[in-house]
Enzyme design. Structure first.
Site, PDB file in Angstrom:
ATOM      1  N   TRP A  28       0.875  -1.196   0.000  1.00 39.30           N
ATOM      2  CA  TRP A  28       0.000   0.000   0.000  1.00 39.30           C
ATOM      3  C   TRP A  28       0.899   1.229   0.000  1.00 39.30           C
ATOM      4  O   TRP A  28       1.525   1.541   0.992  1.00 39.30           O
ATOM      5  CB  TRP A  28      -0.884  -0.047   1.237  1.00 39.30           C
ATOM      6  CG  TRP A  28      -1.757   1.146   1.496  1.00 39.30           C
ATOM      7  CD1 TRP A  28      -1.485   2.458   1.219  1.00 39.30           C
ATOM      8  CD2 TRP A  28      -3.040   1.156   2.106  1.00 39.30           C
ATOM      9  NE1 TRP A  28      -2.515   3.269   1.616  1.00 39.30           N
ATOM     10  CE2 TRP A  28      -3.484   2.495   2.173  1.00 39.30           C
ATOM     11  CE3 TRP A  28      -3.871   0.148   2.615  1.00 39.30           C
ATOM     12  CZ2 TRP A  28      -4.710   2.853   2.719  1.00 39.30           C
ATOM     13  CZ3 TRP A  28      -5.085   0.521   3.169  1.00 39.30           C
ATOM     14  CH2 TRP A  28      -5.502   1.864   3.212  1.00 39.30           C
ATOM     15  N   ASP A  29       0.920   1.902  -1.142  1.00 39.99           N
ATOM     16  CA  ASP A  29       1.808   3.047  -1.311  1.00 39.99           C
ATOM     17  C   ASP A  29       1.043   4.362  -1.139  1.00 39.99           C
ATOM     18  O   ASP A  29      -0.200   4.396  -1.157  1.00 39.99           O
ATOM     19  CB  ASP A  29       2.434   2.982  -2.717  1.00 39.99           C
ATOM     20  CG  ASP A  29       3.802   3.630  -2.781  1.00 39.99           C
ATOM     21  OD1 ASP A  29       4.120   4.441  -1.895  1.00 39.99           O
ATOM     22  OD2 ASP A  29       4.543   3.329  -3.732  1.00 39.99           O
ATOM     23  N   ASP A  71      13.144   4.373  -0.361  1.00 41.93           N
ATOM     24  CA  ASP A  71      13.429   4.060  -1.764  1.00 41.93           C
ATOM     25  C   ASP A  71      14.934   3.969  -1.988  1.00 41.93           C
ATOM     26  O   ASP A  71      15.383   3.506  -3.025  1.00 41.93           O
ATOM     27  CB  ASP A  71      12.864   5.152  -2.681  1.00 41.93           C
ATOM     28  CG  ASP A  71      11.385   4.932  -2.963  1.00 41.93           C
ATOM     29  OD1 ASP A  71      10.892   3.820  -2.715  1.00 41.93           O
ATOM     30  OD2 ASP A  71      10.725   5.879  -3.436  1.00 41.93           O
TER      31      ASP A  71
HETATM   32  C1  GLA Z   1       7.137   4.751  -4.546  1.00 42.46           C
HETATM   33  C2  GLA Z   1       7.616   3.537  -3.782  1.00 42.46           C
HETATM   34  C3  GLA Z   1       8.399   2.637  -4.706  1.00 42.46           C
HETATM   35  C4  GLA Z   1       7.549   2.243  -5.895  1.00 42.46           C
HETATM   36  C5  GLA Z   1       7.026   3.471  -6.597  1.00 42.46           C
HETATM   37  C6  GLA Z   1       6.018   3.107  -7.678  1.00 42.46           C
HETATM   38  O1  GLA Z   1       8.183   5.588  -4.864  1.00 42.46           O
HETATM   39  O2  GLA Z   1       8.369   3.917  -2.674  1.00 42.46           O
HETATM   40  O3  GLA Z   1       8.830   1.489  -4.016  1.00 42.46           O
HETATM   41  O4  GLA Z   1       6.487   1.434  -5.452  1.00 42.46           O
HETATM   42  O5  GLA Z   1       6.400   4.362  -5.697  1.00 42.46           O
HETATM   43  O6  GLA Z   1       5.475   4.190  -8.288  1.00 42.46           O
END
Ligand code: GLA
Length: 724
Positions: free
Chosen positions: A472-473, A543
């Protein structure tokens, strides 16, 4: 243990190694008497005679209320003699703003209180609830103190009720307030940015108010909802410190005020900037919980107490000690550019390496070919996945892998069917051009119908497919914080209502799909907090997967969150965020300190690299349990040293795992001695990689010598007890 002393009328709360004492003073105010090392019931006589009263100036009647300014208060008030920052600000219907909370009653109940709609401590031994009343505004505040006998974490929150006939407006409604004597602390904060979350910042606490906050709608990468006060001699394993963290994922504030009387007020809760909350007669506002922690074993003791509390009492019991999936995620392997056929080699290779879950990241839905479109359309992108998700899921199944899927439930692109059909679901009907961070808008999660819609569309996908894992982002901070459905005089409720909507969806989805493992994420680790841990047993830490930067990010995160909540992946080099190249073994070692996984195109690895990944996956199997249940000891600090080193020790001290990395080589550099502080002095241990046997006593005090490593190289030691 919660105890009310008949003679002194003082309250004594004690956990594993701390006590918290308070009493009702001559002003009727709930006054703190002690927060720190454990004291005995019999000490309350001394506290009442020599600590409590002398602090109340023997003021005449006229000056009596002004004494409040120098008294350690449990909930600060406004315009009645306490001039420090108030904990709540209550506005009466005639516009008058003042309050003075005095004791009314209390009760003790078994267990932890339910906190409807908010993440909270799920279990505890006892809860003391003290009711305070402000006669001026007809407001009642209930302060809850939840105690666990075997923990150093004390959980507090406040409930504010309108017990009068007229509406009142809360201009501020923090969760807790603690006043500590004897200023002179250092203040520790976890600060940062995207790809640099939770950097440790320690500075002497100067006079005045130091405040950290997020006005971004989520807890944020910039400031984590956690601060610690360190006594001057506090180190990793020695000295006293206090932690204060919010069990909350929305806009927050934590304020530390060193006043001119040498005392320090710490308080916090929902951010009070642009906040207001109207309470009609009979209504109540429930402030999120705060988890306070006292440690006399330095920051290490604080971290271990928080780790135990979060995994034991906040993470869902089904997942707390559940073996974490070892995932491969396709994001950095393909970004948006994939088809089922392109994913197959990654899945096939993952199976060969022993990885157990394939996670399909952003781009599988709607017309999601870039980040400019598709968010909100939780339907399969048939152009990329001809035959639907089933094609990919079937491939996973054939190879013995489970399948995970990415969602970003809180968002919408203007170029989406959802936006074309329901433009009003998005924020930004304010007449100004909206900020389109990452080309997307936020859905109005203060609205139940919007949350219902997203629940239905996300549920449909999960129901119709064999999905074991959901990521879930949440990829942008809030702007245009205005809901078309809230009345003008309730727009100040927007931020908190937004996160309540998020929690509502999280509660409904995790309850509807109890067997699905949910991972949290927000542009990396921008919503990494104890509130998120209630719904998401783990969160994508950052990230930034560079194994140098990660030592700092994971070190900072480990100060108040368990390793089991930290999702840590091995990625390709040169690293996509930093351009740095580090050995695959180092990337694996650093990623093994949490819930491990991979974030690269496995099929493009050389045979030697594949063999190394296979070795890593197998090696993780040996320590997976330690990551879920062990105690962390931090040995070399990447913020101040040329090395990083931590050890994780089993609760019974029979096994341990040590990981270290050297950043820069110095020829003939100093031999770094690592005191293995987590071991039991009374036991004997064998360090496998060194083929060395020694007493815990020697390994703790003499230590072990760090191997001679070149730039960016790492080591891992497996240690086990030798029984005679
Ligand atoms: C965010 C997340 C990444 C990836 C991207 C996808 O940056 O942290 O891990 O899922 O979105 O758009």
């Amino acid at each position: 243990m919660i105890y009310r002393d008949k003679k002194t009328q003082a309250f004594l709360l004690s956990g594993k190694n701390y006590s918290y004492a308070m009493y009702v003073n001559r002003l009727g105010m709930l006054q703190n008497l002690h927060y720190g090392a454990k004291i005995e019931k019999a000490d309350l006589d001394y506290l009442a005679a020599h600590i409590a009263d002398p602090q109340v100036p023997q003021a005449d009647d006229i000056n009596r209320d002004m004494a409040a300014d120098v008294l350690p208060s449990e909930y600060g008030y406004y315009a009645r003699g306490d001039y420090r920052e108030p904990t709540a600000i209550v506005e009466r219907s005639d516009g008058a703003v003042m309050s003075q909370f005095t004791y009314v009653s209390h009760k003790v109940q078994k267990g932890a209180p339910a906190v409807p709609g908010l993440p909270h401590m799920r279990s505890a031994d006892e809860t003391l609830s003290i009711v305070l009343r402000d006669a001026f505004s007809d407001t009642e505040i209930t302060l809850h103190y939840t105690v666990c006998d075997d923990s150093d974490v004390l959980v507090r929150n406040a409930e504010i009720a309108n017990v009068g006939k007229q509406p009142i407006v809360l201009q501020k409604a923090f969760s807790f307030c603690v006043d500590l004597p004897n200023a002179g602390y250092d203040l520790l904060r976890l600060t940062g940015n995207w790809a640099a979350e939770r950097s440790v910042d320690v500075a002497p606490l100067g006079k005045g108010i130091t405040r950290i906050q997020s006005l971004r709608g989520i807890s944020s990468a910039q400031f984590n909802p956690f601060v610690a006060l360190l006594k001057k001699a506090c180190t990793e394993e020695q000295g006293e410190c206090y932690g204060f963290q919010l069990v909350y994922s929305g806009s927050f504030a934590l304020s530390v005020e060193a006043d001119t009387h040498q005392s320090v007020r710490v308080q916090g809760g929902v951010a009070d900037t642009a906040f207001s909350w109207t309470l009609d007669s009979g209504e109540r506002f429930v402030a999120p919980q705060a988890a306070l922690c006292y440690s006399a074993q330095g920051l290490g003791g604080l971290s271990r107490a928080y780790a135990d509390c979060i995994r034991e009492r906040i993470v869902h019991p089904k997942w707390a000690y559940h073996k974490r999936p070892i995932v491969v995620n396709n994001w950095e392997a393909t970004y948006f550019d994939f088809t089922a056929e392109k994913l197959f080699p990654i899945i096939d290779e993952a199976a060969k390496l022993g990885i157990d879950t394939f996670v399909l990241d952003d781009g599988w839905f709607g017309k999601r070919d870039s980040d400019r479109s598709g968010l909100g359309d939780w339907t399969i992108n048939e152009k990329k996945l001809n035959g639907g998700l089933h094609t990919v899921i079937d491939r996973c199944k054939q190879r013995g892998l489970r399948f995970g899927l990415w969602f970003e439930p809180e968002m919408v692109n203007e170029d989406s069917d959802l936006f074309r059909k329901h433009p009003d679901y998005a924020l930004a009907k304010t007449g100004v051009e909206p900020c389109r961070s990452r080309f997307q808008l936020l859905l109005d999660f203060t609205r139940a119908d919007v949350v219902d819609y997203i629940f239905a569309s996300v549920s449909k996908v999960i129901k119709e497919h064999d999905i074991a894992y959901v990521k879930w982002d949440m990829n942008r901070y809030l702007t245009e914080c205005y809901s078309a459905k809230l009345p003008a005089d309730r727009q100040g409720e927007f931020m908190h209502r937004y996160i309540l909507g998020v929690y509502d969806l999280a509660e409904r989805l995790t309850s509807a799909f109890p067997d699905v493992f949910f991972e949290g994420c927000a542009s990396g680790g921008a919503r990494f907090d104890a509130g998120a841990a209630y719904y998401f047993p783990q969160t994508w830490t950052s990230d930034n997967t560079d194994a140098y930067d990660r030592t700092k990010i994971q070190w900072g995160t480990s100060l108040c969150y368990p390793l089991s909540t930290m999702s840590c992946h091995v990625s390709a080099c040169p690293n996509h965020q930093t351009g740095r190249t580090l050995p695959l073994a180092t990337r694996g070692a650093i990623a093994s300190l949490g819930a491990t996984g991979y974030e690269l195109d496995l099929s493009k690895l050389t045979d030697a690299e594949k063999a190394e990944c296979k070795r890593q996956v197998e090696a993780y199997g040996r320590i997976a349990d330690l990551m879920l249940t062990g105690d962390l000891y931090r040995l070399r600090n990447p913020f101040t040293d040329n090395e990083f080193c931590v050890m994780v020790v089993s609760k019974d001290k029979s096994t341990a795992y040590v990981v270290g990395e050297r950043f820069r080589t110095t020829p003939r550099g100093p031999a770094i001695r690592l005191p293995l502080t987590g071991l039991d002095a009374a036991k004997t241990y064998y360090i496998e990689e060194l083929d060395a046997t020694a007493s815990g006593k020697a390994l703790r005090s003499v230590g072990a010598t760090m191997p001679d490593l070149h730039d960016g190289e790492s080591f891992a030691w497996h240690i086990r007890e030798v029984k005679h």
